[in-house]
Design an enzyme around this catalytic site. Sequence first.
Site, PDB file in Angstrom:
ATOM      1  CB  CYS A 143      -2.695   1.252  -2.604  1.00 27.83           C
ATOM      2  SG  CYS A 143      -2.857   2.983  -2.988  1.00 27.83           S
ATOM      3  CG  ASN A 144      -9.121   1.567  -2.937  1.00 20.08           C
ATOM      4  OD1 ASN A 144     -10.188   1.118  -3.327  1.00 20.08           O
ATOM      5  ND2 ASN A 144      -8.662   1.330  -1.723  1.00 20.08           N
ATOM      6  CB  THR A 145      -4.306   5.517  -5.523  1.00 18.86           C
ATOM      7  OG1 THR A 145      -5.202   6.191  -4.630  1.00 18.86           O
ATOM      8  CG2 THR A 145      -3.806   6.487  -6.551  1.00 18.86           C
ATOM      9  CB  CYS A 160     -10.087   5.594  -0.178  1.00 19.18           C
ATOM     10  SG  CYS A 160      -8.627   6.193   0.697  1.00 19.18           S
ATOM     11  CB  THR A 161      -6.656   1.890   2.188  1.00 14.90           C
ATOM     12  OG1 THR A 161      -6.034   3.178   2.007  1.00 14.90           O
ATOM     13  CG2 THR A 161      -6.191   0.931   1.122  1.00 14.90           C
ATOM     14  CG  HIS A 162      -6.820   6.189   4.731  1.00 17.50           C
ATOM     15  ND1 HIS A 162      -6.073   5.524   3.795  1.00 17.50           N
ATOM     16  CD2 HIS A 162      -5.940   6.868   5.515  1.00 17.50           C
ATOM     17  CE1 HIS A 162      -4.790   5.804   3.979  1.00 17.50           C
ATOM     18  NE2 HIS A 162      -4.684   6.609   5.022  1.00 17.50           N
ATOM     19  CD  GLU A 186      -2.233   8.522   6.645  1.00 20.48           C
ATOM     20  OE1 GLU A 186      -1.185   9.108   6.936  1.00 20.48           O
ATOM     21  OE2 GLU A 186      -2.306   7.671   5.737  1.00 20.48           O
ATOM     22  CE1 TYR A 199       2.906   5.650  -3.153  1.00 24.00           C
ATOM     23  CE2 TYR A 199       1.757   3.804  -4.172  1.00 24.00           C
ATOM     24  CZ  TYR A 199       2.888   4.327  -3.570  1.00 24.00           C
ATOM     25  OH  TYR A 199       3.991   3.518  -3.397  1.00 24.00           O
ATOM     26  N   GLY A 200      -2.665   9.255  -3.755  1.00 29.28           N
ATOM     27  CA  GLY A 200      -3.953   9.729  -4.289  1.00 29.28           C
ATOM     28  C   GLY A 200      -3.910  11.071  -4.979  1.00 29.28           C
ATOM     29  CG  ASP A 250      -1.774   1.236   1.319  1.00 36.65           C
ATOM     30  OD1 ASP A 250      -2.514   1.490   0.353  1.00 36.65           O
ATOM     31  OD2 ASP A 250      -1.700   1.983   2.313  1.00 36.65           O
ATOM     32  CB  SER A 251       0.241   4.780  -0.700  1.00 41.46           C
ATOM     33  OG  SER A 251      -0.981   4.846   0.005  1.00 41.46           O
TER      34      SER A 251
HETATM   35  N1  DGL Z   1      -4.086   3.968  -0.013  1.00 43.86           N
HETATM   36  C1  DGL Z   1      -4.667   5.043  -0.778  1.00 43.86           C
HETATM   37  C2  DGL Z   1      -5.900   4.518  -1.516  1.00 43.86           C
HETATM   38  O1  DGL Z   1      -6.516   3.534  -1.126  1.00 43.86           O
HETATM   39  C3  DGL Z   1      -5.031   6.226   0.105  1.00 43.86           C
HETATM   40  C4  DGL Z   1      -3.827   7.000   0.605  1.00 43.86           C
HETATM   41  C5  DGL Z   1      -3.028   7.661  -0.496  1.00 43.86           C
HETATM   42  O2  DGL Z   1      -3.521   8.625  -1.117  1.00 43.86           O
HETATM   43  O3  DGL Z   1      -1.935   7.195  -0.744  1.00 43.86           O
HETATM   44  O4  DGL Z   1      -6.262   5.081  -2.509  1.00 43.86           O
END
Ligand code: DGL
Length: 279
Positions: free
Chosen positions: A77-79, A188-190, A156, A46-47, A14-15
Amino acid sequence: MEDCIRERAIGVFDSGVGGLTVLRELLKVLPHEKFIYFGDTARVPYGSKSRETVVRYSIENSIFLLEKNIKLLIVACNTASSVAVEKLKQLFNVPVIGVIRPGAYAAVSATRTKRIAVMATKATIQSQAYPNAISELLPDAQIFSLACPLLVPLIEEKMGEHPAMDSILQEYMIQVKNHRPDTLLLGCTHYPLIKEEIRKIFGHSLNIVDSASTVASEASYLLKKMHLSADGYEECEQLQFFVSDDPEKFKEIGEYFLGFPISEVNRPLLFQEAMPVYS
Ligand code: DGL
């Protein structure tokens, strides 16, 4: 000793810390597997980055995990999933699972009215990966996508229950409500960490889904299909964590995402040494 492929670890990247919400579900569904998690904490988020940059980071993260001899690669990571999974599949010789298709599947399974809203980072929304994956499964779905760039930093900072989160969510949700979805996909993971806050705004009439549990089911299915499932629990470390920035910071916030304390986190030498030109 001969290397038995079934006993190798599953690599997850993940990022940063967010992918721990995915790892949490993987651990529930695959309790006999070993996992190596890499969080690219030096380069998060990453987003807000370009497609090219996220693809490059994803390739580098994958190489790091592949060098650890993993049997399956999961892009939590979704991105990164939205822009890099196809490239990783082309480049590497291990099965690769991203979170987009499982997330789309969760949304399509939940909707009755075929009106689906997707919340995600800017880069994920720009990629159109979710609408494309949902439309493939449900061609007449009405999809509304919304980039929510303010949510990741607040989560976060553990400000999920802070009034600031409430007003930002209200702002975003006005746009979602206008679309009248019956299903909201947290892309998104969060976002699973603020599911209850979102629920307070919508009440119980809205289905709120995310990729984490469907990714875990897909991983389990794939491992069985490829005869790669671990035989049983071995006397060895089940979880290993690597990051590209401060391990202590990851440990501290990681617990909030994972739901239990993380004992050891390593920053490999590769991410500690300055380039010779600067030292
Ligand atoms: N992990 C990223 C996602 O799921 C969110 C955090 C980021 O922007 O890196 O898109």
